[in-house]
Design a protein around this motif. Structure first.
Motif, PDB file in Angstrom:
ATOM      1  N   UNK A 166     -10.690  15.701  28.810  1.00 18.88           N
ATOM      2  CA  UNK A 166      -9.918  16.854  28.328  1.00 18.88           C
ATOM      3  C   UNK A 166     -10.668  17.637  27.262  1.00 18.88           C
ATOM      4  N   UNK A 167     -10.546  18.958  27.338  1.00 21.21           N
ATOM      5  CA  UNK A 167     -11.124  19.828  26.320  1.00 21.21           C
ATOM      6  C   UNK A 167     -10.112  20.032  25.202  1.00 21.21           C
ATOM      7  N   UNK A 168     -10.554  20.668  24.135  1.00 20.42           N
ATOM      8  CA  UNK A 168      -9.658  20.952  23.030  1.00 20.42           C
ATOM      9  C   UNK A 168      -8.531  21.884  23.478  1.00 20.42           C
ATOM     10  N   UNK A 169      -8.849  22.808  24.367  1.00 16.05           N
ATOM     11  CA  UNK A 169      -7.817  23.716  24.880  1.00 16.05           C
ATOM     12  C   UNK A 169      -6.770  22.960  25.693  1.00 16.05           C
ATOM     13  N   UNK A 170      -7.220  21.969  26.498  1.00 15.89           N
ATOM     14  CA  UNK A 170      -6.276  21.163  27.281  1.00 15.89           C
ATOM     15  C   UNK A 170      -5.306  20.427  26.358  1.00 15.89           C
ATOM     16  N   UNK A 171      -5.854  19.809  25.306  1.00 15.99           N
ATOM     17  CA  UNK A 171      -5.016  19.046  24.387  1.00 15.99           C
ATOM     18  C   UNK A 171      -4.060  19.951  23.617  1.00 15.99           C
ATOM     19  N   UNK A 172      -4.533  21.131  23.222  1.00 14.12           N
ATOM     20  CA  UNK A 172      -3.672  22.042  22.489  1.00 14.12           C
ATOM     21  C   UNK A 172      -2.524  22.557  23.370  1.00 14.12           C
ATOM     22  N   UNK A 173      -2.864  22.874  24.619  1.00 16.14           N
ATOM     23  CA  UNK A 173      -1.854  23.372  25.546  1.00 16.14           C
ATOM     24  C   UNK A 173      -0.823  22.301  25.895  1.00 16.14           C
ATOM     25  N   UNK A 174      -1.240  21.038  25.872  1.00 20.78           N
ATOM     26  CA  UNK A 174      -0.365  19.941  26.300  1.00 20.78           C
ATOM     27  C   UNK A 174       0.229  19.165  25.126  1.00 20.78           C
ATOM     28  N   UNK A 175       0.240  19.765  23.924  1.00 18.87           N
ATOM     29  CA  UNK A 175       0.698  19.009  22.765  1.00 18.87           C
ATOM     30  C   UNK A 175       2.172  18.607  22.883  1.00 18.87           C
ATOM     31  N   UNK A 176       3.030  19.469  23.445  1.00 17.36           N
ATOM     32  CA  UNK A 176       4.433  19.091  23.634  1.00 17.36           C
ATOM     33  C   UNK A 176       4.556  17.992  24.686  1.00 17.36           C
ATOM     34  N   UNK A 177       3.752  18.083  25.745  1.00 15.59           N
ATOM     35  CA  UNK A 177       3.751  17.050  26.779  1.00 15.59           C
ATOM     36  C   UNK A 177       3.333  15.709  26.200  1.00 15.59           C
ATOM     37  N   UNK A 178       2.261  15.698  25.421  1.00 16.38           N
ATOM     38  CA  UNK A 178       1.773  14.446  24.829  1.00 16.38           C
ATOM     39  C   UNK A 178       2.789  13.883  23.842  1.00 16.38           C
ATOM     40  N   UNK A 179       3.337  14.760  23.003  1.00 15.78           N
ATOM     41  CA  UNK A 179       4.344  14.305  22.049  1.00 15.78           C
ATOM     42  C   UNK A 179       5.579  13.756  22.737  1.00 15.78           C
ATOM     43  N   UNK A 180       6.003  14.417  23.822  1.00 13.06           N
ATOM     44  CA  UNK A 180       7.159  13.933  24.555  1.00 13.06           C
ATOM     45  C   UNK A 180       6.924  12.578  25.191  1.00 13.06           C
ATOM     46  N   UNK A 181       5.724  12.370  25.740  1.00 12.14           N
ATOM     47  CA  UNK A 181       5.405  11.079  26.365  1.00 12.14           C
ATOM     48  C   UNK A 181       5.325   9.966  25.324  1.00 12.14           C
ATOM     49  N   UNK A 182       4.760  10.286  24.155  1.00  7.85           N
ATOM     50  CA  UNK A 182       4.744   9.287  23.083  1.00  7.85           C
ATOM     51  C   UNK A 182       6.166   8.929  22.654  1.00  7.85           C
ATOM     52  N   UNK A 183       7.040   9.951  22.587  1.00  8.07           N
ATOM     53  CA  UNK A 183       8.430   9.683  22.251  1.00  8.07           C
ATOM     54  C   UNK A 183       9.116   8.846  23.302  1.00  8.07           C
ATOM     55  N   UNK A 184       8.870   9.154  24.588  1.00  8.01           N
ATOM     56  CA  UNK A 184       9.466   8.380  25.673  1.00  8.01           C
ATOM     57  C   UNK A 184       8.960   6.944  25.669  1.00  8.01           C
TER      58      UNK A 184
END
Length: 429
Positions: A49-67
């Motif tokens: 993943x690039x920095x842009x990928x991680x920035x764009x997916x920050x809500x997705x990543x945060x949601x998965x960590x929460x789940x």
């Protein structure tokens, strides 16, 4: 002395400290699972993943960590109320619900999400839960010293533990994680032993309370010996449960209403008679109420008086066999739930004649009426249907366990087990 040690049994019930794992090891395991989930999910979704990928997916990543966190916390809490019989199915269902919630939230928020990342994260979480539990049962079984007669053999067969028989009040040369004993003993030797164990940091658990938690049932013999604990549910829990009942009925209506319509047509074509069977049952506080369900028997089924339904009861119709096995015959009781006469989860309401008979012959039978009756319950998913007074006595012990320990976590276990019963038909008649 017994009063001063009684709290140790209570702590067992509330926190279930039957484990040899250091706290840091458990924390490290779950943190490693979170890291693995993110690494594999990113690799499947984006490669490197690039920095842009991680920035764009920050809500997705945060949601998965929460789940992931919700899944770990929820399964651990449910395991504490379902010791010995906790099934991986519970972990898988909890994972699906948690990550499904994330997917729905991101979809309605119209923000970026990756199906491959979500699916990979969910699979890793479920697999990590199953592996963690398997390792725990294989390598971290606690060692418990059990005083003679303090814990029934049936309870010892349930728990994932190693047992050391204790015939004398001494732990000389034996390393254990806890002692299961008779806290109401009058023997000064055992009283001193219990006190010494507590001082040395070895918890002492009350045998009947440990057996209760391991087997999921309250022994009638224990109650008869004078140990009458408070069975009154917490008022906050009851308010939350009422709100959840209404939410479940309303949220499930788009799925249940078509099933209700199809079932009504099938019953009409299968046998003559009304669609519904309405019968007076005993509810909370001993109050009578008209319980409604789909008719699954012939119209003359009770001509000879009320009796238990057997496994091969000739009164049951062809459609009746199917709707009883899948519990579809209980769907009309959502009306009783809306009226406040029943809950989705609780002891099954019994017929008036049966209740009058059982209250006269079975001690503490009326205690099951301290909570609202339910469509499904702990006794239903653990013991199944009964067709005799002896089985009713056993089933009562499960009903009393629910009345004593009812909680959101126990309710969740019951809901998941009910779905498993609907799928497999196990325990239905």
């Amino acid at each position: 002395m017994s009063n001063s040690l009684a709290g140790s049994g209570k702590r067992f019930l509330s926190s279930a400290p039957m484990t040899r794992r250091p706290a840091w090891l458990s924390l490290s395991w779950w943190l490693a699972g979170a890291v693995l989930m993110l690494v594999l999910g990113s690799g499947v979704a984006w490669g490197m993943p690039s920095q842009d990928d991680l920035w764009r997916a920050q809500l997705l990543i945060g949601g998965c960590l929460g789940a992931y966190g919700v899944t770990v916390m929820a399964t651990r809490r449910m395991e504490r109320v379902d010791i010995g019989t906790f099934h991986p199915f519970v972990g898988v269902v909890t994972t699906v619900v948690a990550f499904g919630g994330v997917a729905v939230t991101l979809l309605f928020a119209r923000t970026y999400y990756s199906r491959s990342f979500l699916l990979t994260a969910a699979v890793v979480t479920a697999v990590w839960l199953v592996i963690g539990r398997a390792l725990k049962h294989r390598y971290f079984k606690p060692v418990l010293a059990v005083e003679s007669g303090a814990l029934p053999v049936s309870a010892q067969a349930v728990a994932d533990a190693r047992y050391v028989r204790l015939d004398e009040p001494s732990l000389s040369g034996v390393r254990v994680d806890g002692v299961v004993g008779h806290l109401d003993t009058d023997d000064p030797r055992w009283q001193r032993f219990h006190a010494d164990c507590q001082v040395r940091g070895v918890p002492v658990h009350n045998g009947p309370q440990v057996s209760e938690q391991l087997t999921g049932r309250v022994s009638l013999e224990y109650l008869q010996s004078g140990h009458l604990a408070s069975f009154k549910p917490h008022p906050i829990y009851m308010a939350v449960k009422r709100a959840m009942d209404l939410l479940i009925v309303l949220a499930s209506s788009p799925f249940t209403l078509p099933v209700v319509c199809l079932t009504a047509v099938a019953i009409k074509f299968d046998s003559p008679g009304p669609l519904f069977f309405i019968q007076s049952r005993i509810g909370q506080g001993g109050e009578r109420f008209p319980m409604v369900k789909f008719r699954s028997m012939r119209v003359d089924a009770d001509r000879a008086g009320p009796r238990f339904a057997g496994a091969a009861d000739d009164r049951i119709t062809r459609v009746g066999h199917f709707i009883r096995r899948t519990r579809i015959d209980e769907l009309p009781q959502f009306w009783n739930v809306l009226k406040g006469e029943m809950s989705v989860i609780g002891p099954r309401p019994e017929q008036v004649a049966f209740v009058e008979s059982f209250e006269a012959s079975i001690p503490f039978y009326a205690y099951r009426h301290l909570v609202k009756p339910g469509i499904t319950g702990w006794a239903q998913v653990t013991h199944g249907y009964v067709d005799s007074e002896d089985e009713t006595r056993d089933k009562l012990e499960y009903d009393l366990y629910y009345a004593k320990h009812c909680s959101i976590w126990l309710d969740l276990v019951i809901v998941i087990r009910t779905f498993r019963t609907i799928i497999t038909g196990d325990g239905a008649r």
